[in-house]
Design a protein around this motif. Structure first.
Motif, mmCIF file in Angstrom:
data_model
loop_
_atom_site.group_PDB
_atom_site.id
_atom_site.type_symbol
_atom_site.label_atom_id
_atom_site.label_comp_id
_atom_site.label_asym_id
_atom_site.label_seq_id
_atom_site.Cartn_x
_atom_site.Cartn_y
_atom_site.Cartn_z
ATOM 1 N N GLU A 1 49.355 42.467 28.529
ATOM 2 C CA GLU A 1 49.158 41.908 29.868
ATOM 3 C C GLU A 1 48.349 42.821 30.777
ATOM 4 O OE1 GLU A 1 52.860 40.830 31.586
ATOM 5 O OE2 GLU A 1 53.283 39.248 30.122
ATOM 6 N N HIS A 2 48.448 44.138 30.583
ATOM 7 C CA HIS A 2 47.783 45.077 31.488
ATOM 8 C C HIS A 2 46.311 45.268 31.190
ATOM 9 C CE1 HIS A 2 48.574 47.733 28.009
ATOM 10 N NE2 HIS A 2 47.528 48.413 28.440
ATOM 11 N N ALA A 3 45.789 44.685 30.116
ATOM 12 C CA ALA A 3 44.430 44.972 29.668
ATOM 13 C C ALA A 3 43.570 43.717 29.649
ATOM 14 C CB ALA A 3 44.453 45.592 28.277
ATOM 15 N N SER A 4 42.277 43.917 29.791
ATOM 16 C CA SER A 4 41.313 42.830 29.669
ATOM 17 C C SER A 4 40.013 43.396 29.123
ATOM 18 C CB SER A 4 41.073 42.140 31.012
ATOM 19 O OG SER A 4 40.546 43.052 31.960
ATOM 20 N N PHE A 5 39.199 42.552 28.531
ATOM 21 C CA PHE A 5 37.935 42.984 27.972
ATOM 22 C C PHE A 5 36.851 43.072 29.047
ATOM 23 C CE2 PHE A 5 39.071 40.913 23.672
ATOM 24 C CZ PHE A 5 39.549 42.108 23.182
#
Length: 302
Positions: free
Chosen positions: A21-25
């Motif tokens: 949930e804490h990460a995105s590309f």
């Protein structure tokens, strides 16, 4: 959903990479696989280096590289290392798999080539069997630089142009070990071709057929896997002849706003802007695409 032809047919694994949930590309660029089939993705978001297992489960992440680009995983005598390029910082770094930096290469000292206006913008890196390091200045001045294992520059060649040894965006660089002697493959993307050199920088030949905008290479057995920015993956045989194009969409790169198209345009079995590629021990292919919020596709070998 299946793509491919002949012996090279694949099942498309939609939504393979499962992010916490804490990460995105950010832009998804380099992608490599280790000896245990874990996949490392290098992208412009944070953490910039993400590790997944072959089922797409997120394992770990580290680092912030605003210009994250090319990525190489190289097995050496003591352990495996990552070689990473950052186009915004203008650096190449060698790290352990968990992020400890052990070597850094910056702008070469080359009068008349680099200055405040003419930047060094490395896009990819390769390592020879003797430990020599080859860096492609793809987005800068279109040179290839050779260093020893300590990061001391040995030689450089190139410059912008179309003659043998000249390049226009040498975007990717890889050492091929399948012949009688190692060869250096350079994805001369702006010239829509591949150039092949000796490891001493002597031009040997061009590869031009069935290519459009080759970005990089992954050698496995007798095949060469190439992400072609113009919306397809290309597989060549050991003689650099076409085996297959995968997921080709001849209209994607012609769309207004490409590569950052509306999500409604994308289809699981078609590529838009392939940028990085790797192949695991099972023959499964992983493709990263140059898109602002990232796209990674797994193709499971059938």
């Amino acid at each position: 959903m299946k793509i491919g032809q002949g012996e090279f047919q694949y099942e498309v694994v939609n939504g393979w990479a499962r992010l916490p949930e804490h990460a995105s590309f950010g832009y998804t660029h380099g992608i490599v696989v280790d000896s245990e089939d874990n996949v490392y993705l290098f992208h412009t978001g944070a953490p910039s280096l993400m590790k997944f297992d072959r089922e797409g489960r997120y394992l770990s992440g580290w680092g912030e590289f605003p210009g994250a680009h090319g990525c190489l995983l190289h097995e050496e005598a003591d352990e495996a290392y990552l070689y990473l390029t950052d186009t915004k910082l203008g650096i190449v770094v060698k790290t352990t798999l968990d992020g400890k930096e052990v070597l850094r290469i910056g702008t070469p000292e080359m009068e008349g080539v680099y200055d405040t206006e003419r930047r060094f913008v490395p896009t990819d890196v390769a390592v020879a069997p003797n430990g020599d390091i080859y860096v492609a200045d793809g987005y800068g001045q279109s040179w290839v630089h050779r260093y020893d294992r300590r990061g001391e520059r040995i030689q450089s060649w190139g410059g912008k142009g179309s003659e043998p040894g000249q390049m226009s965006c040498p975007h990717g660089v890889s050492v091929c070990l399948r012949g009688k002697e190692p060869e250096l493959y350079v994805a001369d993307r702006g010239n829509n071709r591949i150039q092949v050199f000796t490891l001493d920088g002597v031009h040997k030949r061009f590869v031009t057929d069935d290519l459009d905008m080759p970005c990089s290479f992954y050698f496995r057995g007798g095949e060469t896997y190439i992400p072609d920015l113009h919306s397809r993956v290309t597989i060549l045989d050991g003689g650099d002849r076409l085996i297959a194009h995968l997921g080709e969409d001849p209209e994607a790169f012609r769309q207004t706003g490409w590569p950052n198209l509306q999500k409604s345009y994308f289809r699981p079995d078609k590529f838009s802007s392939p940028h990085g590629i790797c192949v695991d021990s099972k023959g499964d292919v992983y493709v990263s695409e140059w898109i602002s919020d990232g796209r990674v596709t797994k193709l499971k070998r059938m």
